[in-house]
Structure formats: structure tokens, C-alpha cells
Motif scaffolding. Sequence first.
Motif, PDB file in Angstrom:
ATOM      1  N   THR A 133     -11.348  -3.436 -28.604  1.00 34.38           N
ATOM      2  CA  THR A 133     -12.210  -3.976 -26.994  1.00 34.38           C
ATOM      3  C   THR A 133     -13.361  -5.362 -26.881  1.00 34.38           C
ATOM      4  N   HIS A 134     -14.000  -6.190 -25.385  1.00 34.20           N
ATOM      5  CA  HIS A 134     -15.090  -6.121 -25.950  1.00 34.20           C
ATOM      6  C   HIS A 134     -15.748  -5.623 -24.914  1.00 34.20           C
ATOM      7  N   GLN A 135     -14.841  -4.923 -23.870  1.00 34.85           N
ATOM      8  CA  GLN A 135     -16.128  -3.561 -23.062  1.00 34.85           C
ATOM      9  C   GLN A 135     -16.635  -2.213 -23.592  1.00 34.85           C
ATOM     10  N   LEU A 136     -17.486  -1.966 -24.379  1.00 33.88           N
ATOM     11  CA  LEU A 136     -17.824  -1.023 -24.523  1.00 33.88           C
ATOM     12  C   LEU A 136     -18.702  -0.752 -22.529  1.00 33.88           C
ATOM     13  N   ASN A 137     -19.419  -1.016 -22.389  1.00 37.50           N
ATOM     14  CA  ASN A 137     -19.999  -0.482 -21.315  1.00 37.50           C
ATOM     15  C   ASN A 137     -18.942  -1.380 -20.037  1.00 37.50           C
ATOM     16  N   GLN A 148     -17.647   6.051 -16.767  1.00 34.23           N
ATOM     17  CA  GLN A 148     -17.988   5.825 -18.374  1.00 34.23           C
ATOM     18  C   GLN A 148     -18.298   6.710 -19.196  1.00 34.23           C
ATOM     19  N   TRP A 149     -18.352   8.177 -18.178  1.00 40.63           N
ATOM     20  CA  TRP A 149     -17.781   9.251 -19.463  1.00 40.63           C
ATOM     21  C   TRP A 149     -16.650   9.248 -19.673  1.00 40.63           C
ATOM     22  N   LEU A 150     -15.462   9.290 -19.255  1.00 37.18           N
ATOM     23  CA  LEU A 150     -14.492   9.312 -19.682  1.00 37.18           C
ATOM     24  C   LEU A 150     -13.770   8.500 -20.308  1.00 37.18           C
ATOM     25  N   TYR A 151     -14.235   6.947 -19.774  1.00 31.81           N
ATOM     26  CA  TYR A 151     -13.481   5.713 -20.655  1.00 31.81           C
ATOM     27  C   TYR A 151     -14.630   6.089 -22.778  1.00 31.81           C
ATOM     28  N   ASN A 152     -15.971   6.938 -22.153  1.00 35.53           N
ATOM     29  CA  ASN A 152     -16.552   7.485 -23.810  1.00 35.53           C
ATOM     30  C   ASN A 152     -15.779   8.419 -24.187  1.00 35.53           C
ATOM     31  N   ARG A 153     -15.040   9.552 -23.953  1.00 37.13           N
ATOM     32  CA  ARG A 153     -14.489   9.818 -24.068  1.00 37.13           C
ATOM     33  C   ARG A 153     -13.040   9.757 -24.267  1.00 37.13           C
ATOM     34  N   TRP A 154     -12.380   8.472 -24.007  1.00 43.98           N
ATOM     35  CA  TRP A 154     -10.985   7.778 -24.614  1.00 43.98           C
ATOM     36  C   TRP A 154     -11.584   6.965 -25.788  1.00 43.98           C
ATOM     37  N   LEU A 155     -12.471   6.253 -26.234  1.00 43.53           N
ATOM     38  CA  LEU A 155     -13.750   5.865 -27.597  1.00 43.53           C
ATOM     39  C   LEU A 155     -13.210   6.504 -28.196  1.00 43.53           C
ATOM     40  N   LYS A 156     -13.842   7.398 -28.465  1.00 42.86           N
ATOM     41  CA  LYS A 156     -13.770   9.029 -29.619  1.00 42.86           C
ATOM     42  C   LYS A 156     -12.427   9.208 -30.275  1.00 42.86           C
ATOM     43  N   GLY A 174     -21.587 -10.151 -22.380  1.00 37.12           N
ATOM     44  CA  GLY A 174     -22.894 -10.066 -22.286  1.00 37.12           C
ATOM     45  C   GLY A 174     -22.886  -8.173 -22.026  1.00 37.12           C
ATOM     46  N   LYS A 175     -23.352  -7.158 -21.083  1.00 32.13           N
ATOM     47  CA  LYS A 175     -24.135  -6.506 -21.822  1.00 32.13           C
ATOM     48  C   LYS A 175     -22.156  -5.682 -21.537  1.00 32.13           C
ATOM     49  N   LEU A 176     -21.701  -5.870 -21.490  1.00 30.73           N
ATOM     50  CA  LEU A 176     -19.895  -5.541 -21.349  1.00 30.73           C
ATOM     51  C   LEU A 176     -19.886  -5.446 -23.143  1.00 30.73           C
ATOM     52  N   SER A 177     -19.884  -5.769 -24.158  1.00 30.70           N
ATOM     53  CA  SER A 177     -20.350  -5.710 -25.198  1.00 30.70           C
ATOM     54  C   SER A 177     -21.412  -5.223 -26.275  1.00 30.70           C
ATOM     55  N   GLU A 178     -22.279  -4.853 -25.893  1.00 33.23           N
ATOM     56  CA  GLU A 178     -23.178  -3.350 -26.093  1.00 33.23           C
ATOM     57  C   GLU A 178     -23.039  -3.086 -26.629  1.00 33.23           C
ATOM     58  N   THR A 179     -23.398  -1.850 -27.551  1.00 33.22           N
ATOM     59  CA  THR A 179     -23.059  -0.690 -28.322  1.00 33.22           C
ATOM     60  C   THR A 179     -23.935  -0.345 -29.132  1.00 33.22           C
ATOM     61  N   SER A 180     -23.501   1.047 -28.824  1.00 33.47           N
ATOM     62  CA  SER A 180     -24.745   1.773 -30.084  1.00 33.47           C
ATOM     63  C   SER A 180     -23.854   2.616 -30.715  1.00 33.47           C
ATOM     64  N   PHE A 181     -22.622   2.686 -30.587  1.00 30.91           N
ATOM     65  CA  PHE A 181     -21.700   3.042 -31.391  1.00 30.91           C
ATOM     66  C   PHE A 181     -21.766   2.861 -32.788  1.00 30.91           C
ATOM     67  N   THR A 182     -21.829   3.614 -33.705  1.00 28.30           N
ATOM     68  CA  THR A 182     -22.392   3.036 -35.187  1.00 28.30           C
ATOM     69  C   THR A 182     -20.616   2.968 -35.702  1.00 28.30           C
ATOM     70  N   ASN A 183     -19.820   3.566 -34.932  1.00 28.31           N
ATOM     71  CA  ASN A 183     -18.221   3.162 -35.648  1.00 28.31           C
ATOM     72  C   ASN A 183     -17.858   1.567 -34.948  1.00 28.31           C
ATOM     73  N   ALA A 184     -18.379   0.890 -34.037  1.00 27.64           N
ATOM     74  CA  ALA A 184     -18.059  -0.075 -33.825  1.00 27.64           C
ATOM     75  C   ALA A 184     -18.484  -1.514 -34.515  1.00 27.64           C
ATOM     76  N   SER A 185     -17.830  -2.397 -34.353  1.00 30.94           N
ATOM     77  CA  SER A 185     -18.425  -3.504 -35.624  1.00 30.94           C
ATOM     78  C   SER A 185     -17.920  -4.918 -34.400  1.00 30.94           C
ATOM     79  N   TYR A 186     -18.545  -5.743 -34.670  1.00 27.46           N
ATOM     80  CA  TYR A 186     -18.343  -7.373 -34.308  1.00 27.46           C
ATOM     81  C   TYR A 186     -17.854  -8.001 -34.650  1.00 27.46           C
ATOM     82  N   ILE A 187     -16.149  -8.832 -34.734  1.00 29.45           N
ATOM     83  CA  ILE A 187     -15.521  -9.289 -35.215  1.00 29.45           C
ATOM     84  C   ILE A 187     -15.020 -11.129 -35.435  1.00 29.45           C
ATOM     85  N   GLY A 188     -16.005 -11.291 -34.237  1.00 27.87           N
ATOM     86  CA  GLY A 188     -15.902 -12.659 -33.678  1.00 27.87           C
ATOM     87  C   GLY A 188     -14.603 -13.316 -33.157  1.00 27.87           C
TER      88      GLY A 188
END
Length: 313
Positions: A133-137, A148-156, A174-188
Motif C-alpha cells: 500500500t502507498h496509503q498509510l495515512n 483512520q482508527w479502523l484502517y490502522n486496525r486492519w493494517l495490524k 506525500g503525507k499518504l505514505s509517511e509512517t512510523s510503523f516499524t514493520n513498514a518498508s519503502y520498496i521504490g
Amino acid sequence: MTPILPHDIKNCKVLFSALNWGYGHAMRSIVLLQKFINQGCELYLACTEEQENLYVSEGIIAEFIRIDGYPFDFSGKRSFSLDIIRNYKKLKLYMLYEQKQVEMLCRRYGIQYVISDQSMGFYSYNTTSVLITHQLNLPLKFYEKGAQWLYNRWLKNFRQIWIPDLSPPHNLAGKLSETSFTNASYIGFLSRFESSCYCPKSYTFGALITGPEPYARDFFDECKTRFLASGKKSFIIYNRTENRTIENLDILQHQSTENMQKYLCGTELLVCRSGYSTLMDLQVLGITNVEMHPTPGQNEQEYLWRLHKKSHH
């Protein structure tokens, strides 16, 4: 947690599915699926008939498992958010059904990795599951923050998240792909195109029609009327139509990667949606002569349009 990245998945069985929301999610997955094949993986693709036809046309070798896809029922009345709310119960029931199907398929085929491109119910409790996903926010208005709270539950539900973008501050989403999730990686970027190349400008106008119906059909009709009225040599690429020429306008179905690149690069002005998969393709191809139109009421595309409209003109 040690990240799992695409180059780590080798010589194993992979179950994959992409959201059936237009063609963008399936299209951007092609380069990743081919990578898995080259790394000795055995692919099992849960997909709709349209997605299967796309994969086959791009030379993807896999065991295809036919699914109906998410039961979107859009009104086409330019109220995309209300459409989602109206369909929420059906979507939730489908996600529960989808998750049970994943568990069954994992047992049947001995799956080692489950990979989902934005299909939020496509995960396993017992098998390593990855979300693309490119959309964390979510680009929400203040009164929609509960989503967003519901979406975060799905992400987990996913062990790993792959973000098809560059890391900030160079991220395309932009801000959509910014995240502090430790299990997220940018793959290009994920694009079936490799690089830009010179193409003669054979057309004055071109349009790429993507996204869910009936919004895609409305966009097709608008572009068709506009291009015919211009009298200039034009094309429209839209999968849900038939190949034909009307006066100055060529109307085309899905094109091979090579032909699609020639069309996209070979027009003086490209008209398209501001979907993220399209933006990745434009970035890779270096195309800037673009007029973008967000799908009406779709907050994500409206945000991306505002973010990039100055760089694509």
C-alpha cells in the motif's frame, strides 16, 4: 523485527491478490510478480476474470484462482465517500469471507507467503502476510478521523507492509505514505515501465481511462466528446470498450507494455486520473505534459492532484 523484502522471497509458494478497483493495483503488481517468478517462486493468483486476462497478456505464469472481487457498487453521483459508507456492510462481510478463503487456500496449496495489494481482508493468521500500500495515512476531513482508527486496525493484520514509494522527503505520495510503523518498508516505485525514451508525437491528445465504474465510463464519455470536437488526432485507452476508430479518434483496449509506452509518450497532452499507480508510471517514464482529473469525491486522488498538479502541465 527483521524486514521481509521482495528480494527475500525465493523458491517458495506465494498467494497473491490485488484489489479489483480499476486496473491500477493489478497493473503495478506485474513487475513484482515477474520478480517472484525469476526468483523461483510458484505463484497462486486470486483474481477476477479481468485481472487474469491482464496477467496472462503480460506473460505472468501462475495458478489462477477465480474470485468475485470486492463488491463495490458506486452510484456515480460524485459522492465517493458516501458510496463507501453505503457499501460498508457488504465490504466488511466480504473481508470476513476473504480471510477464511485465504486460510483455506494456504492449507490446500502449502502457501508460505500471502501478499495483498490493498485487499485488506487478504491475510492469514498462520502464514506470513504482506500488504502492499502507498496509503498509510488516509486523506480525511476532521469529522472522518474515526476511519483512520479502523484502517490502522486492519493494517495490524499484516506482518509486513511494503510501500511502493521512495522514503521521505522524496516520496511521491506525500503525507499518504509517511509512517512510523516499524514493520513498514519503502520498496521504490512499482511500474511495468523501465525508463523513459523518445517517442515521436503522433497524437495531439491522448487519454488513459482508469478506476472504478461508472466513474471510468463517465470520464471516457467526456474525453471522447472533447477529442472529437477538437478535430485533432487523438486516442483513448479504456479496457471496457472495443477497438475502433471514429473520425480523428482511435479508441483502444489494454495495450502491451511496449505499445502502451509508445502511446503515453507519443502524445502532446495526456489526460488521465490522478491515481497513484498512474503517477508512478508517469514518474518512471518522465512524462510531464499531463492534465490530471481526480475521480470525483475520491479524497486520495484529490490530494494527489493538488500535490502534483504544478509538476504535470
